[in-house]
Enzyme design. Structure first.
Site, PDB file in Angstrom:
ATOM      1  N   ASP A 202       0.859  -1.187   0.000  1.00 56.62           N
ATOM      2  CA  ASP A 202       0.000   0.000   0.000  1.00 56.62           C
ATOM      3  C   ASP A 202       0.897   1.239   0.000  1.00 56.62           C
ATOM      4  O   ASP A 202       1.832   1.346   0.799  1.00 56.62           O
ATOM      5  CB  ASP A 202      -0.896  -0.018   1.246  1.00 56.62           C
TER       6      ASP A 202
ATOM      7  N   ASP B  49      -2.194   9.076 -10.941  1.00 64.48           N
ATOM      8  CA  ASP B  49      -2.365   7.926 -11.850  1.00 64.48           C
ATOM      9  C   ASP B  49      -1.030   7.513 -12.459  1.00 64.48           C
ATOM     10  O   ASP B  49      -0.716   6.321 -12.576  1.00 64.48           O
ATOM     11  CB  ASP B  49      -3.332   8.277 -12.990  1.00 64.48           C
TER      12      ASP B  49
ATOM     13  N   ASN C  83      -2.099  12.973  -4.398  1.00 68.82           N
ATOM     14  CA  ASN C  83      -3.205  13.424  -5.254  1.00 68.82           C
ATOM     15  C   ASN C  83      -3.587  14.871  -4.938  1.00 68.82           C
ATOM     16  O   ASN C  83      -3.790  15.688  -5.841  1.00 68.82           O
ATOM     17  CB  ASN C  83      -4.436  12.549  -5.034  1.00 68.82           C
TER      18      ASN C  83
ATOM     19  N   GLU D  67      -4.848   2.171  -4.358  1.00 63.12           N
ATOM     20  CA  GLU D  67      -3.379   2.323  -4.412  1.00 63.12           C
ATOM     21  C   GLU D  67      -2.737   1.144  -3.696  1.00 63.12           C
ATOM     22  O   GLU D  67      -1.736   1.282  -3.032  1.00 63.12           O
ATOM     23  CB  GLU D  67      -2.905   3.664  -3.833  1.00 63.12           C
TER      24      GLU D  67
END
Ligand code: GH3
Ligand code: MG
Ligand code: MG
Ligand code: MG
Length: 340
Positions: free
Chosen positions: A208, A225, A216, A251
């Site tokens: 993770d 992305d 973000n 993610e």
């Protein structure tokens, strides 16, 4: 080996290119192809071969069943014209050899038989032949039947390719190109079962990204992305071929390491952590930062282990270990059962 490659290459010839390729030219009559003519009568074989060649086809002639099987092994054949009366074999056996090789894709077979010989036509069609030509043939009819069969083959090849593409899409994560969760869950059950049957160990990693929401928020979702795609590549390139790597959720990536003990799994996980933490990502031009760095946390579980009798339970242990790694400060790995 193949000559003029003008025109289209059908999916099946692309697949079979390794076995000698295939010559395909869009000729005057439409699709042309590599044909195998199995006929022991020299005069009939040469006459028909010439007609077919004039129409743009490449024609290989086999004088008996043995030669026919040899050609089928050596070359990518698009269509077979098969005389049922052969000196060394029953035509039906050649027919079966063509049809019992699904890896060749759809190879149409046209049975050649004397007009009076209804039996061999019926046997041929029942055994899987696609059409027949009564001898002596009419030139135009022979060409038309070959062309019709090649049209069907072309459609069939396109269908097969489309099906393969759909199948690939259905197990692939669109953003990262890794496998998706559905595929991963199925493979995990398989590998778990294998591990149980053969007493081989299997290890599982859940990876993770740390504080990814902040990435973000700061640099925008498109940048996030791109980072995800690059991390997916990093992880993939840290693994061996038999390992299975998937995007498990937003993610989060998950990895199955077949035949891998916990200690080896720790090494793999450490390699991944190191690859992520040393990678620099170039931020969008609008951002003030010169470079972006990232870390990840990894939870590990292995089977066989106490308290695990299902793939889901193994996943649960890896998940718990991941949260231990997060709680302990991130940028690290934890295996299930490690002291806090
Ligand atoms: P933690 O260290 O605890 O894992 O913090 P985190 O911020 O990574 O965890 P959290 O679960 O709060 O947030 C996950 C973030 O991952 C939020 C979500 O916007 C982002 N994310 C999930 N999927 C995608 C995706 O496909 N693209 C992008 N750009 N971001 C994604
Ligand atoms: Mg014969
Ligand atoms: Mg997460
Ligand atoms: Mg996260």
């Amino acid at each position: 080996m193949s000559s003029a490659g003008r025109g289209y290459t059908s999916p099946s010839s692309a697949r079979s290119a390794g076995r000698g390729g295939s010559t395909r030219v869009i000729g005057s009559s439409g699709l042309t192809a590599r044909l195998l003519l199995v006929e022991d009568s020299v005069t009939q074989a040469e006459w028909l071969a010439e007609i077919l060649a004039r129409d743009g086809h490449q024609v290989l002639i086999a004088r008996d069943g043995g030669q026919a099987l040899q050609h089928l092994r050596d070359q990518a054949i698009d269509l077979v014209l098969l005389d049922m009366m052969l000196p060394d074999m029953d035509g039906l056996d050649v027919l079966r050899a063509v049809k019992d090789a699904p890896e060749r894709g759809f190879v149409p077979v046209i049975v050649l038989s004397a007009r009076s010989d209804v039996r061999s036509r019926v046997d041929g069609l029942r055994t899987g032949a696609d059409d027949y030509l009564p001898k002596p043939f009419d030139e135009e009819e022979a060409l038309a039947r070959v062309a019709a069969m090649l049209r069907i083959k072309h459609l069939q090849d396109e269908l097969t390719a489309a099906k393969a593409e759909l199948l690939a899409l259905s197990v692939t994560d669109a953003l990262t190109g890794l496998h998706n969760r559905g595929y991963f869950d199925a493979r995990l059950r398989d590998e778990f079962g294998r591990s149980e049957r053969y007493s081989d160990p299997v290890s599982l990693l859940i990876i993770d990204l740390d504080h990814f929401k902040a990435v973000n928020d700061r640099f925008g979702h498109p940048f996030g992305d791109r980072v995800l795609r690059e991390v997916a590549q990093l992880v993939r390139s840290s693994l061996r071929d038999p390992d299975v790597c998937a995007r498990y959720g937003g993610e989060e990536l998950a990895v199955i390491l077949p035949k891998t003990e916990l200690e080896q799994a720790r090494h793999v996980a450490e390699r991944i952590l190191q690859a992520v933490r040393t990678r620099t990502f170039e931020p969008p031009a609008s951002a003030s930062a010169a470079e972006v760095r990232l870390t990840a946390s990894i939870g590990i579980a292995q089977f066989p282990s106490e308290g695990v009798s299902t793939a889901e339970a193994l996943l649960g242990q890896a998940d718990e270990a991941l949260y231990d790694a997060k709680r302990a400060g991130r940028d690290r790995l934890r295996a299930h059962g490690d002291p806090p």
